[in-house]
Motif scaffolding. Structure first.
Motif, short mmCIF file in Angstrom:
data_model
loop_
_atom_site.label_atom_id
_atom_site.label_comp_id
_atom_site.label_asym_id
_atom_site.label_seq_id
_atom_site.Cartn_x
_atom_site.Cartn_y
_atom_site.Cartn_z
N ILE A 163 0.86 -1.18 0.00
CA ILE A 163 0.00 0.00 0.00
C ILE A 163 0.90 1.23 0.00
CG2 ILE A 163 -1.85 1.24 1.21
CD1 ILE A 163 -2.64 -1.53 0.11
N PRO A 164 0.63 2.23 -0.84
CA PRO A 164 1.47 3.43 -0.88
C PRO A 164 1.53 4.14 0.47
CG PRO A 164 0.02 3.34 -2.79
CD PRO A 164 -0.44 2.26 -1.85
N GLY A 165 2.49 5.05 0.59
CA GLY A 165 2.66 5.81 1.82
C GLY A 165 1.45 6.67 2.14
N ASP A 166 1.32 7.05 3.40
CA ASP A 166 0.19 7.86 3.85
C ASP A 166 0.13 9.20 3.12
OD1 ASP A 166 -0.21 5.80 5.58
OD2 ASP A 166 0.21 6.93 7.41
N GLY A 167 -1.08 9.64 2.82
CA GLY A 167 -1.26 10.93 2.17
C GLY A 167 -2.51 10.98 1.31
N ILE A 168 -2.60 12.06 0.54
CA ILE A 168 -3.72 12.29 -0.37
C ILE A 168 -3.23 12.12 -1.81
CG2 ILE A 168 -5.42 13.97 -1.19
CD1 ILE A 168 -6.07 13.20 1.56
N TYR A 169 -4.03 11.44 -2.64
CA TYR A 169 -3.64 11.15 -4.02
C TYR A 169 -4.78 11.48 -4.99
CZ TYR A 169 -0.04 8.18 -1.84
OH TYR A 169 1.01 7.71 -1.09
N ALA A 170 -4.40 11.92 -6.19
CA ALA A 170 -5.35 12.00 -7.29
C ALA A 170 -5.47 10.61 -7.89
CB ALA A 170 -4.88 13.00 -8.34
N VAL A 171 -6.70 10.13 -8.06
CA VAL A 171 -6.92 8.77 -8.54
C VAL A 171 -8.06 8.73 -9.55
CG1 VAL A 171 -6.15 7.75 -6.36
CG2 VAL A 171 -8.58 8.21 -6.71
N THR A 172 -8.11 7.64 -10.28
CA THR A 172 -9.32 7.29 -11.01
C THR A 172 -9.86 6.01 -10.38
OG1 THR A 172 -8.08 6.06 -12.70
CG2 THR A 172 -8.65 8.36 -13.18
N VAL A 173 -11.18 5.87 -10.43
CA VAL A 173 -11.84 4.72 -9.84
C VAL A 173 -12.65 4.00 -10.91
CG1 VAL A 173 -13.53 3.97 -8.12
CG2 VAL A 173 -11.96 5.85 -7.58
N ASN A 181 -14.25 -6.40 -15.17
CA ASN A 181 -15.22 -6.20 -16.22
C ASN A 181 -14.53 -5.45 -17.36
OD1 ASN A 181 -17.32 -4.50 -17.67
ND2 ASN A 181 -18.64 -5.72 -16.36
N LEU A 182 -14.83 -5.79 -18.59
CA LEU A 182 -14.10 -5.19 -19.71
C LEU A 182 -14.39 -3.70 -19.88
CD1 LEU A 182 -14.40 -8.02 -22.38
CD2 LEU A 182 -12.44 -7.43 -20.96
N LYS A 183 -15.60 -3.24 -19.48
CA LYS A 183 -15.96 -1.84 -19.67
C LYS A 183 -16.50 -1.23 -18.37
CE LYS A 183 -16.96 -2.32 -24.61
NZ LYS A 183 -17.97 -2.17 -25.68
N PRO A 184 -15.63 -1.08 -17.37
CA PRO A 184 -16.11 -0.50 -16.12
C PRO A 184 -16.34 1.00 -16.27
CG PRO A 184 -13.75 -0.80 -16.03
CD PRO A 184 -14.21 -1.41 -17.33
N SER A 185 -17.19 1.55 -15.41
CA SER A 185 -17.34 3.00 -15.36
C SER A 185 -16.11 3.57 -14.68
CB SER A 185 -18.59 3.37 -14.56
OG SER A 185 -19.75 2.80 -15.16
N ILE A 186 -15.63 4.72 -15.16
CA ILE A 186 -14.42 5.34 -14.62
C ILE A 186 -14.75 6.73 -14.09
CG2 ILE A 186 -12.07 6.08 -15.11
CD1 ILE A 186 -11.93 3.97 -17.26
N PHE A 187 -14.35 6.99 -12.85
CA PHE A 187 -14.61 8.28 -12.21
C PHE A 187 -13.30 8.88 -11.68
CE2 PHE A 187 -18.47 5.84 -11.92
CZ PHE A 187 -19.48 6.75 -12.21
N LYS A 188 -13.28 10.19 -11.56
CA LYS A 188 -12.15 10.88 -10.94
C LYS A 188 -12.40 10.98 -9.44
CE LYS A 188 -11.73 13.72 -15.09
NZ LYS A 188 -11.92 15.08 -15.66
N GLY A 189 -11.32 11.09 -8.70
CA GLY A 189 -11.49 11.23 -7.27
C GLY A 189 -10.17 11.49 -6.57
N MET A 190 -10.24 11.60 -5.25
CA MET A 190 -9.02 11.74 -4.46
C MET A 190 -9.07 10.71 -3.34
SD MET A 190 -9.59 15.39 -2.54
CE MET A 190 -10.96 15.70 -1.40
N ALA A 191 -7.93 10.05 -3.16
CA ALA A 191 -7.85 8.97 -2.18
C ALA A 191 -7.07 9.42 -0.96
CB ALA A 191 -7.17 7.75 -2.81
#
Length: 332
Positions: free
Chosen positions: A220-230, A251-261
């Protein structure tokens, strides 16, 4: 790609082109070897075979050492290898009995009798069998006897692979997901199931999906805030490779969203456990129990303890703005 969880499931091939390794991360160095494998198989009219091991040999040989974390889970690795065009993936259970095989038995029973190896692509320093006593010289000598050829991966290529694997782990632990992705050739990701949290994020306008990672060996990456896609969909499931050897993990065609982790112990509310959470932008569906994939694109900031929820909310708004600015910059 066909997947086997034991050599007993595999039917011997007439012309198997083989490579062996753990291939954690399946990064640029690994991809070079695997592309060489696939190309050779096509040129020779054969079938490409990767022999890998699970658990990782170090987990069995040194079980007291819990520091070893894998860049990929076995399902993630399988998905990447499938996309590289490999024909067969044999995931051999690694046990102490397996590690205690004599080198000559390993070559005869596994490579020749079980797999049908006609050509093997392997590192100059590859070791195998009891006490890792088997080596490239043994393979070449056995090849003359059993009728397979050996292609050596030169020292510099192996050195590059080892260095990049180390750098990937170091980069991820430091939060530098951008550098890690450069070495991997794709964004580092985690797969997990959405579980219920304490819903504090909802009270401050930043609802999050709490992610549970079943595989404790996953890095798991180090602690913090990240820009991600989901990536998600209402029917996205991680099918068990044991239950369905040819299952795709996505799934071959998942829905993709922007977010922050967020990764951390939530010091502002005196959290006691390390959490993995994601605030998915422009999203209001209930997804408890659903499996999702989160791609880490950019590290935004380290975890900080704020004076209270009001200060945290102000910072989260800034984090969201920084995340949206990042996405705008890469979409130009």
């Amino acid at each position: 790609m066909k997947i086997y969880h034991n050599l007993s499931e595999f039917s011997k091939l007439e012309n198997a082109i083989v490579t062996i390794g753990t291939f954690d991360g399946v990064h640029f160095g690994h991809q070079k070897i695997i592309k060489q494998l696939v190309t050779k198989a096509k040129a020779d009219g054969g079938e490409s075979v990767i022999l890998t091991f699970f658990p990782h040999p170090r987990m069995i040989i040194d079980p007291e050492n819990q520091d070893l974390k894998m860049i990929n889970t076995i399902n993630e690795k399988a998905e990447i290898l499938k996309n590289l065009g490999v024909d067969h993936l044999i995931i051999t259970p690694f046990t102490r009995d397996f590690s205690n095989q004599l080198p000559e038995d390993y070559i005869k029973h596994i490579l020749v009798e079980n797999i049908g190896t006609k050509h093997i692509i392997i590192g100059y320093d590859h070791r195998f069998g009891k006490d890792r006593s088997g080596n490239l010289t043994d393979l070449k000598a056995s090849g003359l006897h059993f009728g397979f050829t050996v292609e050596e991966i030169m020292e510099q290529d192996i050195h590059d692979v080892a260095v990049s694997s180390t750098k990937i782990r170091q980069s991820l632990l430091a939060g530098d997901v951008g550098l890690a992705s450069d070495y991997l050739g794709y964004p580092f990701s985690i797969f997990g199931r959405v579980i219920k949290g304490d819903k504090i994020g909802r009270t401050i306008g930043f609802p999050t999906a709490n992610i549970f990672i079943e595989e404790t060996y996953k890095l798991i990456p180090g602690d913090g805030i990240y820009a991600v896609t989901v990536e998600l969909s209402s029917d996205l499931k991680f099918e068990s490779l044991k239950e369905n050897p040819e299952a795709s993990t996505l799934n071959l065609k998942p829905s993709i969203f922007k977010g922050m982790a967020y990764i951390g112990q939530r010091p502002t509310i005196n959290g006691m456990t390390r959490n993995i959470e994601v605030n998915i932008f422009d999203f209001d569906r209930e997804i408890y129990g659903q499996d999702i994939k989160m791609n880490f694109l950019k590290f935004l900031r380290h975890d900080v303890k704020f004076t209270g929820l009001e200060a945290l909310t102000i910072q989260l708004q800034k984090d969201k703005e920084a995340t949206l600015e990042y996405f705008a910059s890469i979409e130009k």
